[in-house]
Design an enzyme around this catalytic site. Structure first.
Site, PDB file in Angstrom:
ATOM      1  N   LYS A  53       0.995  -1.242  -0.033  1.00  0.00           N
ATOM      2  CA  LYS A  53       0.125   0.023  -0.083  1.00  0.00           C
ATOM      3  C   LYS A  53       0.892   1.152   0.079  1.00  0.00           C
ATOM      4  O   LYS A  53       0.782   2.199  -0.773  1.00  0.00           O
ATOM      5  CB  LYS A  53      -0.885   0.107   1.232  1.00  0.00           C
TER       6      LYS A  53
ATOM      7  N   ARG B  91      -0.488  -9.103  13.367  1.00  0.00           N
ATOM      8  CA  ARG B  91      -1.160  -8.215  12.403  1.00  0.00           C
ATOM      9  C   ARG B  91      -1.881  -8.762  11.363  1.00  0.00           C
ATOM     10  O   ARG B  91      -3.177  -7.961  10.898  1.00  0.00           O
ATOM     11  CB  ARG B  91      -0.020  -7.130  11.900  1.00  0.00           C
TER      12      ARG B  91
ATOM     13  N   ARG C 183      11.648  -5.977   4.485  1.00  0.00           N
ATOM     14  CA  ARG C 183      11.050  -4.408   4.563  1.00  0.00           C
ATOM     15  C   ARG C 183      12.113  -3.618   5.391  1.00  0.00           C
ATOM     16  O   ARG C 183      12.645  -4.087   6.471  1.00  0.00           O
ATOM     17  CB  ARG C 183       9.699  -4.256   4.892  1.00  0.00           C
TER      18      ARG C 183
ATOM     19  N   ARG D 196      11.328  -2.240  11.160  1.00  0.00           N
ATOM     20  CA  ARG D 196      10.744  -1.809  12.009  1.00  0.00           C
ATOM     21  C   ARG D 196      10.353  -2.927  13.021  1.00  0.00           C
ATOM     22  O   ARG D 196      10.239  -4.144  12.743  1.00  0.00           O
ATOM     23  CB  ARG D 196       9.239  -1.658  11.559  1.00  0.00           C
TER      24      ARG D 196
ATOM     25  N   ARG E 104      -9.144   1.327   8.781  1.00  0.00           N
ATOM     26  CA  ARG E 104      -8.873  -0.229   9.163  1.00  0.00           C
ATOM     27  C   ARG E 104     -10.048  -0.851   9.817  1.00  0.00           C
ATOM     28  O   ARG E 104      -9.724  -1.794  10.219  1.00  0.00           O
ATOM     29  CB  ARG E 104      -7.581  -0.149  10.231  1.00  0.00           C
TER      30      ARG E 104
HETATM   31  P1  ADP Z   1       1.493  -1.714   7.642  1.00  0.00           P
HETATM   32  O1  ADP Z   1       2.760  -1.335   7.037  1.00  0.00           O
HETATM   33  O2  ADP Z   1       1.349  -3.188   8.312  1.00  0.00           O
HETATM   34  O3  ADP Z   1       0.348  -1.425   6.507  1.00  0.00           O
HETATM   35  P2  ADP Z   1       1.010   0.710   9.162  1.00  0.00           P
HETATM   36  O4  ADP Z   1       2.541   1.352   9.114  1.00  0.00           O
HETATM   37  O5  ADP Z   1      -0.032   1.283   8.299  1.00  0.00           O
HETATM   38  O6  ADP Z   1       1.580  -0.825   8.840  1.00  0.00           O
HETATM   39  O7  ADP Z   1       0.656   0.604  10.613  1.00  0.00           O
HETATM   40  C1  ADP Z   1       1.453   0.250  11.555  1.00  0.00           C
HETATM   41  C2  ADP Z   1       0.682   0.337  12.993  1.00  0.00           C
HETATM   42  O8  ADP Z   1       0.010   1.483  13.287  1.00  0.00           O
HETATM   43  C3  ADP Z   1      -0.534  -0.843  12.793  1.00  0.00           C
HETATM   44  O9  ADP Z   1      -0.345  -2.279  13.329  1.00  0.00           O
HETATM   45  C4  ADP Z   1      -1.491  -0.184  13.840  1.00  0.00           C
HETATM   46  O10 ADP Z   1      -1.184  -0.512  15.219  1.00  0.00           O
HETATM   47  C5  ADP Z   1      -1.172   1.199  14.000  1.00  0.00           C
HETATM   48  N1  ADP Z   1      -2.016   2.096  12.947  1.00  0.00           N
HETATM   49  C6  ADP Z   1      -1.858   2.481  11.591  1.00  0.00           C
HETATM   50  N2  ADP Z   1      -3.008   3.110  11.203  1.00  0.00           N
HETATM   51  C7  ADP Z   1      -4.039   2.610  11.940  1.00  0.00           C
HETATM   52  C8  ADP Z   1      -5.425   2.753  11.818  1.00  0.00           C
HETATM   53  N3  ADP Z   1      -5.866   3.519  10.713  1.00  0.00           N
HETATM   54  N4  ADP Z   1      -5.968   2.361  12.898  1.00  0.00           N
HETATM   55  C9  ADP Z   1      -5.476   2.076  14.232  1.00  0.00           C
HETATM   56  N5  ADP Z   1      -4.212   1.561  14.352  1.00  0.00           N
HETATM   57  C10 ADP Z   1      -3.425   1.987  13.136  1.00  0.00           C
HETATM   58  P1  ADP Z   2       2.165  -1.744   3.350  1.00  0.00           P
HETATM   59  O1  ADP Z   2       2.282  -0.354   3.170  1.00  0.00           O
HETATM   60  O2  ADP Z   2       1.072  -2.333   2.453  1.00  0.00           O
HETATM   61  O3  ADP Z   2       2.467  -2.177   4.581  1.00  0.00           O
HETATM   62  P2  ADP Z   2       4.896  -1.632   1.885  1.00  0.00           P
HETATM   63  O4  ADP Z   2       4.609  -0.670   0.765  1.00  0.00           O
HETATM   64  O5  ADP Z   2       5.594  -0.987   2.869  1.00  0.00           O
HETATM   65  O6  ADP Z   2       3.426  -2.249   2.556  1.00  0.00           O
HETATM   66  O7  ADP Z   2       5.496  -2.885   1.129  1.00  0.00           O
HETATM   67  C1  ADP Z   2       6.022  -4.201   2.076  1.00  0.00           C
HETATM   68  C2  ADP Z   2       7.338  -4.439   1.581  1.00  0.00           C
HETATM   69  O8  ADP Z   2       7.081  -5.154   0.287  1.00  0.00           O
HETATM   70  C3  ADP Z   2       8.420  -3.584   1.521  1.00  0.00           C
HETATM   71  O9  ADP Z   2       9.556  -3.900   1.743  1.00  0.00           O
HETATM   72  C4  ADP Z   2       8.204  -3.086   0.003  1.00  0.00           C
HETATM   73  O10 ADP Z   2       9.474  -2.680  -0.563  1.00  0.00           O
HETATM   74  C5  ADP Z   2       8.091  -4.378  -0.552  1.00  0.00           C
HETATM   75  N1  ADP Z   2       7.348  -4.460  -1.752  1.00  0.00           N
HETATM   76  C6  ADP Z   2       6.098  -3.611  -2.203  1.00  0.00           C
HETATM   77  N2  ADP Z   2       5.346  -4.013  -3.225  1.00  0.00           N
HETATM   78  C7  ADP Z   2       6.085  -5.096  -3.847  1.00  0.00           C
HETATM   79  C8  ADP Z   2       5.926  -5.824  -4.946  1.00  0.00           C
HETATM   80  N3  ADP Z   2       4.898  -5.664  -5.717  1.00  0.00           N
HETATM   81  N4  ADP Z   2       6.777  -6.811  -5.024  1.00  0.00           N
HETATM   82  C9  ADP Z   2       7.744  -7.202  -4.099  1.00  0.00           C
HETATM   83  N5  ADP Z   2       8.047  -6.563  -2.956  1.00  0.00           N
HETATM   84  C10 ADP Z   2       7.203  -5.454  -2.541  1.00  0.00           C
END
Ligand code: ADP
Ligand code: ADP
Ligand code: ZN
Length: 214
Positions: A13, A171, A127, A160, A88
């Site tokens: 995302k 998660r 990541r 992270r 979420r």
């Molecule tokens: P991911 O890369 O898994 O999508 P995020 O960076 O979006 O992770 O979120 C990391 C953490 O921050 C989540 O596991 C949650 O604890 C918190 N968080 C982020 N966005 C939200 C939300 N919209 N509602 C509740 N918690 C959130």
């Molecule tokens: P989210 O925001 O949904 O948690 P990220 O954009 O941070 O996810 O992506 C999660 C991990 O996967 C990162 O290490 C990113 O560089 C990698 N990644 C993202 N898109 C792809 C893809 N299409 N193929 C392989 N790895 C990817």
């Protein structure tokens, strides 16, 4: 253009939201990044959020919703935005719909970046994140130009705390329980679009551009 990114933790995302923001000239708003910036800055909000994040749980809606609604009221959001990591939960989605409705606005697209759970744990282990600017990399699939250093801002990259396999599993469970119902919510609203997130990240982006328009 107002867009919501849906998908499991690690589906890509953030990676796609950054590309969308750049191409369409709209802000990328990540609730995770806002929480991490607050943790880094040692704010009260950061302290509250950290306990939940470290456990792989969601930060409570009463903290998260107000924070996001304030952010999208800022001037740079007048022309739209791409939300990454919000909503979420169903209450978060409903609050957003309602806040927009009051202003005579609505979301244009909810994009589901679809990746099966089996691929998520490997992705997360590789990541690397920049806590300064929110950029993310992958040691194999999207490596930075210099190992351990952010291409965009030069800061040191980190694994992270919540990307450890045990926490990733938690998660994913939270995602299936609390976030998955949003698919039906946005399907009913007629704005849900799904892309195959297992493809190369540039192909995923092409599929998104085909939906949003060039
Ligand atoms: P991911 O890369 O898994 O999508 P995020 O960076 O979006 O992770 O979120 C990391 C953490 O921050 C989540 O596991 C949650 O604890 C918190 N968080 C982020 N966005 C939200 C939300 N919209 N509602 C509740 N918690 C959130
Ligand atoms: P989210 O925001 O949904 O948690 P990220 O954009 O941070 O996810 O992506 C999660 C991990 O996967 C990162 O290490 C990113 O560089 C990698 N990644 C993202 N898109 C792809 C893809 N299409 N193929 C392989 N790895 C990817
Ligand atoms: Zn950076």
């Amino acid at each position: 253009m107002k867009i919501v990114m849906l998908g499991a933790p690690g589906a890509g995302k953030g990676t796609q939201a950054k590309k969308i923001a750049e191409k369409y000239g709209i802000p990328h708003i990540s609730t995770g990044d806002i929480f991490r910036a607050n943790i880094k800055g040692g704010t009260e909000l950061g302290k509250k959020a950290k306990a939940y994040m470290d456990e792989g749980k969601l930060v409570p809606d009463d903290v998260t919703i107000g924070m996001l609604l304030d952010r999208i009221s800022e001037a740079d959001c007048a022309g739209g935005y791409v939300l990454d990591g919000f909503p979420r939960t169903i209450p978060q989605a409903e609050s957003l719909t309602e806040a927009l409705r009051k202003r005579g606005e609505k979301l244009d697209y909810a994009i589901d970046v679809n990746v099966p759970d089996a691929s998520i744990v490997t992705r997360m282990a590789g990541r690397r994140a920049c806590l300064a600017c929110g950029a993310t990399y992958h040691i194999v699939y999207n490596a930075p130009k210099t190992e351990g250093v952010c291409d965009s801002c030069g800061e040191k990259l980190v694994l992270r705390d919540d990307d450890k396999p045990e926490t990733v599993q938690k998660r994913l469970t939270v995602y299936h329980d609390q976030t998955q119902p949003l698919f039906q919510y946005y399907e009913q609203a007629g704005i849900l679009k799904t892309v195959d997130g297992t493809q190369d990240l540039n192909q995923v982006f092409s599929d998104i551009v085909a939906i949003l328009g060039a």
